[in-house]
Scaffold this active site. Sequence first.
Site, PDB file in Angstrom:
ATOM      1  N   SER A 283       0.862  -1.198   0.000  1.00  0.00           N
ATOM      2  CA  SER A 283       0.000   0.000   0.000  1.00  0.00           C
ATOM      3  C   SER A 283       0.890   1.236   0.000  1.00  0.00           C
ATOM      4  O   SER A 283       2.036   1.179   0.468  1.00  0.00           O
ATOM      5  CB  SER A 283      -0.866   0.018   1.260  1.00  0.00           C
ATOM      6  OG  SER A 283      -1.508   1.270   1.407  1.00  0.00           O
TER       7      SER A 283
ATOM      8  N   TYR B  79      -1.725  -0.381  10.258  1.00  0.00           N
ATOM      9  CA  TYR B  79      -1.790  -0.716   8.820  1.00  0.00           C
ATOM     10  C   TYR B  79      -0.492  -0.279   8.148  1.00  0.00           C
ATOM     11  O   TYR B  79       0.101  -1.027   7.354  1.00  0.00           O
ATOM     12  CB  TYR B  79      -3.010  -0.022   8.208  1.00  0.00           C
ATOM     13  CG  TYR B  79      -3.304  -0.377   6.773  1.00  0.00           C
ATOM     14  CD1 TYR B  79      -3.887  -1.595   6.433  1.00  0.00           C
ATOM     15  CD2 TYR B  79      -3.027   0.517   5.741  1.00  0.00           C
ATOM     16  CE1 TYR B  79      -4.173  -1.922   5.109  1.00  0.00           C
ATOM     17  CE2 TYR B  79      -3.312   0.207   4.415  1.00  0.00           C
ATOM     18  CZ  TYR B  79      -3.874  -1.011   4.104  1.00  0.00           C
ATOM     19  OH  TYR B  79      -4.164  -1.326   2.791  1.00  0.00           O
TER      20      TYR B  79
ATOM     21  N   LYS C 128       2.124  -2.844   6.224  1.00  0.00           N
ATOM     22  CA  LYS C 128       2.447  -2.725   4.805  1.00  0.00           C
ATOM     23  C   LYS C 128       3.946  -2.417   4.608  1.00  0.00           C
ATOM     24  O   LYS C 128       4.542  -2.850   3.611  1.00  0.00           O
ATOM     25  CB  LYS C 128       1.553  -1.678   4.132  1.00  0.00           C
ATOM     26  CG  LYS C 128       0.065  -2.102   4.090  1.00  0.00           C
ATOM     27  CD  LYS C 128      -0.143  -3.418   3.337  1.00  0.00           C
ATOM     28  CE  LYS C 128      -1.612  -3.731   3.095  1.00  0.00           C
ATOM     29  NZ  LYS C 128      -1.834  -4.982   2.371  1.00  0.00           N
TER      30      LYS C 128
HETATM   31  P1  NAD Z   1     -11.646  -5.667   0.090  1.00  0.00           P
HETATM   32  O1  NAD Z   1     -12.088  -5.439   1.487  1.00  0.00           O
HETATM   33  O2  NAD Z   1     -12.627  -5.468  -1.000  1.00  0.00           O
HETATM   34  O3  NAD Z   1     -11.021  -7.111  -0.085  1.00  0.00           O
HETATM   35  C1  NAD Z   1     -10.231  -7.712   0.894  1.00  0.00           C
HETATM   36  C2  NAD Z   1     -10.395  -9.200   0.767  1.00  0.00           C
HETATM   37  O4  NAD Z   1      -9.611  -9.831   1.776  1.00  0.00           O
HETATM   38  C3  NAD Z   1     -11.854  -9.624   0.975  1.00  0.00           C
HETATM   39  O5  NAD Z   1     -12.204 -10.581   0.006  1.00  0.00           O
HETATM   40  C4  NAD Z   1     -11.820 -10.245   2.367  1.00  0.00           C
HETATM   41  O6  NAD Z   1     -12.786 -11.260   2.549  1.00  0.00           O
HETATM   42  C5  NAD Z   1     -10.411 -10.809   2.400  1.00  0.00           C
HETATM   43  N1  NAD Z   1      -9.961 -11.071   3.775  1.00  0.00           N
HETATM   44  C6  NAD Z   1      -9.870 -10.201   4.797  1.00  0.00           C
HETATM   45  N2  NAD Z   1      -9.472 -10.839   5.916  1.00  0.00           N
HETATM   46  C7  NAD Z   1      -9.290 -12.144   5.558  1.00  0.00           C
HETATM   47  C8  NAD Z   1      -8.917 -13.306   6.278  1.00  0.00           C
HETATM   48  N3  NAD Z   1      -8.611 -13.271   7.582  1.00  0.00           N
HETATM   49  N4  NAD Z   1      -8.834 -14.474   5.591  1.00  0.00           N
HETATM   50  C9  NAD Z   1      -9.154 -14.539   4.279  1.00  0.00           C
HETATM   51  N5  NAD Z   1      -9.544 -13.477   3.565  1.00  0.00           N
HETATM   52  C10 NAD Z   1      -9.609 -12.299   4.200  1.00  0.00           C
HETATM   53  O7  NAD Z   1     -10.395  -4.716  -0.100  1.00  0.00           O
HETATM   54  P2  NAD Z   1      -9.376  -4.507  -1.320  1.00  0.00           P
HETATM   55  O8  NAD Z   1      -9.272  -3.041  -1.507  1.00  0.00           O
HETATM   56  O9  NAD Z   1      -9.715  -5.382  -2.446  1.00  0.00           O
HETATM   57  O10 NAD Z   1      -8.021  -4.970  -0.619  1.00  0.00           O
HETATM   58  C11 NAD Z   1      -7.151  -5.938  -1.174  1.00  0.00           C
HETATM   59  C12 NAD Z   1      -5.739  -5.631  -0.742  1.00  0.00           C
HETATM   60  O11 NAD Z   1      -5.349  -4.355  -1.266  1.00  0.00           O
HETATM   61  C13 NAD Z   1      -5.541  -5.547   0.774  1.00  0.00           C
HETATM   62  O12 NAD Z   1      -4.303  -6.137   1.113  1.00  0.00           O
HETATM   63  C14 NAD Z   1      -5.473  -4.047   1.037  1.00  0.00           C
HETATM   64  O13 NAD Z   1      -4.740  -3.722   2.185  1.00  0.00           O
HETATM   65  C15 NAD Z   1      -4.769  -3.571  -0.237  1.00  0.00           C
HETATM   66  N6  NAD Z   1      -4.933  -2.154  -0.532  1.00  0.00           N
HETATM   67  C16 NAD Z   1      -6.143  -1.651  -0.917  1.00  0.00           C
HETATM   68  C17 NAD Z   1      -6.243  -0.289  -1.186  1.00  0.00           C
HETATM   69  C18 NAD Z   1      -7.535   0.340  -1.641  1.00  0.00           C
HETATM   70  O14 NAD Z   1      -7.589   1.580  -1.744  1.00  0.00           O
HETATM   71  N7  NAD Z   1      -8.581  -0.414  -1.929  1.00  0.00           N
HETATM   72  C19 NAD Z   1      -5.127   0.548  -1.042  1.00  0.00           C
HETATM   73  C20 NAD Z   1      -3.923  -0.004  -0.653  1.00  0.00           C
HETATM   74  C21 NAD Z   1      -3.825  -1.369  -0.409  1.00  0.00           C
END
Ligand code: NAD
Length: 262
Positions: free
Chosen positions: A149, A162, A166
């Site tokens: 991230s 967080y 990361k």
């Molecule tokens: P999201 O919440 O839509 O998806 C996260 C997924 O992780 C979901 O399917 C959830 O069920 C799964 N998950 C969470 N805890 C879990 C567990 N204990 N076991 C199994 N599955 C689990 O969010 P996203 O935005 O798609 O996030 C995906 C990745 O991207 C994450 O690592 C997040 O930190 C990273 N990220 C997202 C953003 C953003 O702006 N969306 C920015 C930076 C980093």
Amino acid sequence: MISYDFSGKTVVVTGSARGIGRRCAEKFLEAGANVALCGHSPRDIDALLAELEPFTNGEHERVMYETCDVASVESIDAFLTAVVARFGALDVLVNNAGIWEATPVGEVSEEMWQRNIDTNLKSQLFACDWFARYHKENGGGQSIVNISSVSSILTGQNTPLYNLCKAGTNSLTRTYAHGLGELGINVNAVAPGSIATDINKATYSDPAAEAAMRDALVMGRRGVTDDIANAVLFLASEESNYITGQVLFVDGGWTLQQAPKK
Ligand code: NAD
């Protein structure tokens, strides 16, 4: 449009029930891979196969779904073992599952620490370690892509845990890249900026917050899941096999700017 060929490759995407992970899984399926999806809730496999039909060309046998809580090492081990039992290989690992929660500076509890570390960092390290152990014993393997991230290098006052997790992702990416290079496996991370998914839906349900973020970004828009999935597929593909230990920021220019004081 760049098209990759992952035919005959087996790809694991953790946390692929929705969001970035789901889009990655769809694109790997379109590119011909066997894809193992997981989430912490059970799924009706027939309903999932129907949803994924546009990406599988009817080849349902290329899809696997397992319930897996990535915060549990036992659960990760069981999932990855099941993937190899089903497809006979594990070529690409995408460590995507994660949570985001407010843990403001001055309000951090031990319970928050445990939840964040277990889900966001321990999960990735133990999946990388399983992958390393497996390929040291059996050969093969192509790539690991860890989802980091912008928070890995920024200092958001609302999310010290967080940010820390990361930053840990970036570190483990470099360490495992070093360790697995001799096997021809490259390990990289993709660091998203602000991507519209459920993880930040509540934050950006306020149109003013959405506009403020959009306006603050050099590219003038928040990202979409395709922006991240495109980078993940590149780093997982053979086209990038001389790139290792890198963190690719896919953030519309967010990290070109100074972090605000608050
Ligand atoms: P999201 O919440 O839509 O998806 C996260 C997924 O992780 C979901 O399917 C959830 O069920 C799964 N998950 C969470 N805890 C879990 C567990 N204990 N076991 C199994 N599955 C689990 O969010 P996203 O935005 O798609 O996030 C995906 C990745 O991207 C994450 O690592 C997040 O930190 C990273 N990220 C997202 C953003 C953003 O702006 N969306 C920015 C930076 C980093």
